[in-house]
Write a protein that holds these residues in place. Sequence first.
Motif, PDB file in Angstrom:
ATOM      1  N   VAL A  76       0.884  -1.103  -0.009  1.00  0.00           N
ATOM      2  CA  VAL A  76       0.039  -0.034   0.020  1.00  0.00           C
ATOM      3  C   VAL A  76       0.931   1.286  -0.015  1.00  0.00           C
ATOM      4  N   THR A  77       0.420   2.521  -0.292  1.00  0.00           N
ATOM      5  CA  THR A  77       1.165   3.433  -0.402  1.00  0.00           C
ATOM      6  C   THR A  77       1.706   3.931   0.877  1.00  0.00           C
ATOM      7  N   GLU A  78       1.030   3.976   2.073  1.00  0.00           N
ATOM      8  CA  GLU A  78       1.672   4.121   3.251  1.00  0.00           C
ATOM      9  C   GLU A  78       2.132   2.752   3.811  1.00  0.00           C
ATOM     10  N   ARG A  79       3.229   2.643   4.392  1.00  0.00           N
ATOM     11  CA  ARG A  79       3.757   1.496   4.825  1.00  0.00           C
ATOM     12  C   ARG A  79       2.965   0.707   5.763  1.00  0.00           C
ATOM     13  N   LYS A  80       2.638  -0.644   5.533  1.00  0.00           N
ATOM     14  CA  LYS A  80       1.852  -1.300   6.439  1.00  0.00           C
ATOM     15  C   LYS A  80       2.606  -1.707   7.381  1.00  0.00           C
ATOM     16  N   ARG A  81       2.153  -1.675   8.887  1.00  0.00           N
ATOM     17  CA  ARG A  81       3.029  -2.353   9.702  1.00  0.00           C
ATOM     18  C   ARG A  81       2.925  -3.879   9.568  1.00  0.00           C
ATOM     19  N   PRO A  82       4.037  -4.433   9.477  1.00  0.00           N
ATOM     20  CA  PRO A  82       4.154  -6.142   9.406  1.00  0.00           C
ATOM     21  C   PRO A  82       3.419  -6.723  10.137  1.00  0.00           C
ATOM     22  N   GLY A  83       2.862  -7.932  10.055  1.00  0.00           N
ATOM     23  CA  GLY A  83       2.453  -8.864  10.898  1.00  0.00           C
ATOM     24  C   GLY A  83       0.749  -8.720  10.953  1.00  0.00           C
TER      25      GLY A  83
END
Lengths: 234, 238
Positions: A76-83
């Motif tokens: 996605v454009t804004e980094r998605k927090r992993p997990g």
Amino acid sequence: MSKYTKRFDGRKLDEARKIKAAVGIIPNADGSAMFSFGDTIAIAAVYGPKVMHPQHAQNPEKGTLRVNYDMLTFSVTERKRPGPNRRSQEISKVTGWALEPVVMLEDFPNTVVDVHITIIQANASTRCAGINAAALALAHAGIPMRELVSSVSVGKLDKTIVVDVIKEEEDYEEGEGATDIAMSFTSNSGKLTHLQIDGKISAKELKEAVETGKNACREIYELQKKTLKGVGEK
Amino acid sequence: MSEKDREIVIPGEIIKEGDDYLPGEGTRREGKNIVASRFGLRDEQNKLVKVIPLSGVYIPRRGNLVIGTVADIAFNGWMMDINAPYSSFLPVAECPRFFKKDDLSEYFGIGDLIACKVDSVKRKGVDLTIMPRGLGKLEDGMIIQINSNKVPRVIGKEGSMISMIKEATDCDITVGQNGLIWIKGNKVDDELFAKEAILFVTERSFVEGLTEKTEKFLEEEIKKRGKTKKAEVEGDVE
């Protein structure tokens, strides 16, 4: 009259984005597939049937279908927090329920079939792409199935019903605003296995939306069929 | 049975209309029609329609020869890993010689590879045996793993393919139905050759007339290898 008369990307109202599919993309999995709606890309890997651990989770009557859905940080454009998060847990569950009616795991008691869906690029309809990819991957893994499942999202933007929504349409705010309906159908009997609504819609409009989605799923099924039949042709 | 009649079918597809035929493995009857339950190749023989799987995990059947790894040692046998969705067990009682029961790790330790036969498939697991001749611990040589669905192609009709490879490569080869293959030759080069030949077969499992093609491949490879071998020998003499 509805305010939404022309789509953001110039598609016809009942036209899905360009759909693409492939199987056998992950060599180490027992079955794998890719499915994409335009720039929404999902990959699915299937492992098993294999022994279920922990043991208390085993079902002695039939095998278990375990789905894990995840979006990659750069999807996605804004980094998605992993997990895992609330959203991904919900979609994992719902995807499992969408596929459960077609898989036949009665012959594999005490086992589990793991389905890992990964979204590598997202522009709305990720769960639908995920379900389509998972259905292909399950078939490719040789899991006994009644039939396939095809999934599509239908949107209601103001009063207009459109097939396969994109992010801009999901965020549409004019008039009655946007309603996003994700739905899945079985391929031959055309039964609904999954229906989610986000927004407001009248019963009459919903019926119309489901009918529209059913027609769109036929096209998706044809692609799924073609992809599976093309295995080994090189 | 010609290869052309074989067509890829997908779950839910009607593969035979009417009730003249019997539904075999991987199919089911739905009203008047026979429908595929899994993805694979359609196969018709003697009024029986079945689906030959192309992918998926190994499902053990009674009498299968498999190659397994020792996963754990219990007081009366070994827990084995045979790449199947069930746990498998090799009891000491199914071993041919007298095995002292107090220290089973003397015979097979964890991680050892054992060629065994599937004795029975029960709900909870698989029982193995090494009673028949030629089974037991595999020492030396090398092991490769292929997709278990391609094992029939590697073995060929009545073992034609595998005996051809054995002869050409001068190796002893044991093919487990679970996709593990043990190769033992006199030289590492021979073993690598056998491995290449087996991979040649698995990569072309869709091709028609595979036996002839493999024969050609083996001949060509022998020529190539024959030359290099000679060159080496001459070099040694000098």
